[in-house]
Design a protein around this motif. Sequence first.
Motif, mmCIF file in Angstrom:
data_model
loop_
_atom_site.group_PDB
_atom_site.id
_atom_site.type_symbol
_atom_site.label_atom_id
_atom_site.label_comp_id
_atom_site.label_asym_id
_atom_site.label_seq_id
_atom_site.Cartn_x
_atom_site.Cartn_y
_atom_site.Cartn_z
ATOM 1 N N TRP A 82 42.947 23.918 44.456
ATOM 2 C CA TRP A 82 42.745 23.561 43.051
ATOM 3 C C TRP A 82 43.552 24.517 42.165
ATOM 4 C CZ3 TRP A 82 38.198 24.543 46.126
ATOM 5 C CH2 TRP A 82 37.659 23.379 46.699
ATOM 6 N N PRO A 83 44.855 24.363 42.128
ATOM 7 C CA PRO A 83 45.713 25.324 41.418
ATOM 8 C C PRO A 83 45.468 25.407 39.914
ATOM 9 C CG PRO A 83 46.999 23.444 42.204
ATOM 10 C CD PRO A 83 45.622 23.297 42.771
ATOM 11 N N HIS A 84 44.744 24.448 39.347
ATOM 12 C CA HIS A 84 44.445 24.505 37.905
ATOM 13 C C HIS A 84 43.347 25.514 37.585
ATOM 14 C CE1 HIS A 84 41.169 21.902 39.280
ATOM 15 N NE2 HIS A 84 40.534 22.255 38.181
ATOM 16 N N ILE A 85 42.651 26.027 38.596
ATOM 17 C CA ILE A 85 41.543 26.964 38.371
ATOM 18 C C ILE A 85 42.086 28.392 38.328
ATOM 19 C CG2 ILE A 85 39.375 27.889 39.287
ATOM 20 C CD1 ILE A 85 38.846 25.131 40.523
ATOM 21 N N ALA A 86 41.840 29.087 37.221
ATOM 22 C CA ALA A 86 42.206 30.494 37.096
ATOM 23 C C ALA A 86 41.248 31.324 37.950
ATOM 24 C CB ALA A 86 42.133 30.926 35.638
ATOM 25 N N VAL A 87 41.745 32.426 38.519
ATOM 26 C CA VAL A 87 40.950 33.226 39.442
ATOM 27 C C VAL A 87 40.892 34.680 38.996
ATOM 28 C CG1 VAL A 87 40.746 34.044 41.836
ATOM 29 C CG2 VAL A 87 41.543 31.704 41.390
ATOM 30 N N VAL A 88 39.650 35.189 38.894
ATOM 31 C CA VAL A 88 39.411 36.607 38.645
ATOM 32 C C VAL A 88 38.513 37.105 39.772
ATOM 33 C CG1 VAL A 88 38.418 38.335 37.099
ATOM 34 C CG2 VAL A 88 39.610 36.342 36.143
ATOM 35 N N VAL A 89 38.943 38.170 40.439
ATOM 36 C CA VAL A 89 38.206 38.753 41.560
ATOM 37 C C VAL A 89 37.711 40.128 41.134
ATOM 38 C CG1 VAL A 89 38.364 39.533 43.961
ATOM 39 C CG2 VAL A 89 39.629 37.502 43.229
ATOM 40 N N ALA A 90 36.451 40.443 41.467
ATOM 41 C CA ALA A 90 35.858 41.731 41.101
ATOM 42 C C ALA A 90 35.264 42.401 42.332
ATOM 43 C CB ALA A 90 34.772 41.534 40.051
ATOM 44 N N SER A 91 35.378 43.730 42.391
ATOM 45 C CA SER A 91 34.744 44.482 43.475
ATOM 46 C C SER A 91 34.560 45.925 43.052
ATOM 47 C CB SER A 91 35.591 44.442 44.758
ATOM 48 O OG SER A 91 34.957 45.190 45.783
ATOM 49 N N GLY A 92 33.474 46.511 43.538
ATOM 50 C CA GLY A 92 33.233 47.925 43.311
ATOM 51 C C GLY A 92 33.599 48.769 44.513
ATOM 52 N N ARG A 93 33.950 48.117 45.616
ATOM 53 C CA ARG A 93 34.233 48.851 46.855
ATOM 54 C C ARG A 93 35.647 48.645 47.363
ATOM 55 N NH1 ARG A 93 28.630 47.153 49.141
ATOM 56 N NH2 ARG A 93 27.345 48.775 48.220
ATOM 57 N N LEU A 94 36.145 47.425 47.278
ATOM 58 C CA LEU A 94 37.455 47.104 47.841
ATOM 59 C C LEU A 94 38.461 46.828 46.745
ATOM 60 C CD1 LEU A 94 36.372 44.637 50.679
ATOM 61 C CD2 LEU A 94 36.952 47.046 50.901
ATOM 62 N N LYS A 95 39.693 47.211 47.006
ATOM 63 C CA LYS A 95 40.802 46.854 46.126
ATOM 64 C C LYS A 95 41.709 45.923 46.913
ATOM 65 C CE LYS A 95 40.568 50.772 43.172
ATOM 66 N NZ LYS A 95 41.235 51.707 42.350
ATOM 67 N N PRO A 96 42.365 45.004 46.220
ATOM 68 C CA PRO A 96 43.208 44.050 46.946
ATOM 69 C C PRO A 96 44.434 44.718 47.558
ATOM 70 C CG PRO A 96 43.415 43.731 44.576
ATOM 71 C CD PRO A 96 42.344 44.749 44.791
ATOM 72 N N GLY A 97 44.741 44.286 48.761
ATOM 73 C CA GLY A 97 45.959 44.712 49.428
ATOM 74 C C GLY A 97 46.990 43.609 49.327
ATOM 75 N N PRO A 98 48.146 43.815 49.936
ATOM 76 C CA PRO A 98 49.186 42.781 49.913
ATOM 77 C C PRO A 98 48.656 41.465 50.489
ATOM 78 C CG PRO A 98 50.046 44.843 50.799
ATOM 79 C CD PRO A 98 48.564 45.012 50.660
ATOM 80 N N GLY A 99 48.846 40.390 49.737
ATOM 81 C CA GLY A 99 48.441 39.069 50.195
ATOM 82 C C GLY A 99 46.984 38.712 49.967
#
Length: 137
Positions: A82-99
């Motif tokens: 569903w590419p029309h959906i904007a995405v926000v990811v939240a975490s207090g423990r992990l940070k995003p890595g490549p990919g």
Amino acid sequence: MNHFNPGAAPHALVVDDDALILMEATSILEDAGFQVLEAMNVAQALKVLDRHHGAVQLLFTDVQMPGEADGFDLARVTAERWPHIAVVVASGRLKPGPGDLPKGATFIGKPFSPEIVRRHVRETMPDEKHPDQLRKS
């Protein structure tokens, strides 16, 4: 899960297994003008998206949740299906890595404030999809 009103202005799906954080994020997004749907894990979120993806404009998801998939997986599947959906990811423990994050998604560290959430949503969603309250705040 909140009641679904397809005639109301933009919908957001909030996904978090911590009930207090789920309530806080839901409140922040409702105050910003979204009608909010909720899920407590990736499997529930995918069921909601399967049913309501046409109305959902924003996915706001935690990373670590029970089940085989995490919030990064959900973000990538959402962006692909569903590419029309904007995405926000939240975490207090992990940070995003490549990919980990799909193109165009943003990441917020926890704890977050209403101002930080609104700023990230503004940056992630196209202007024409912002609810009125988000444009004014």
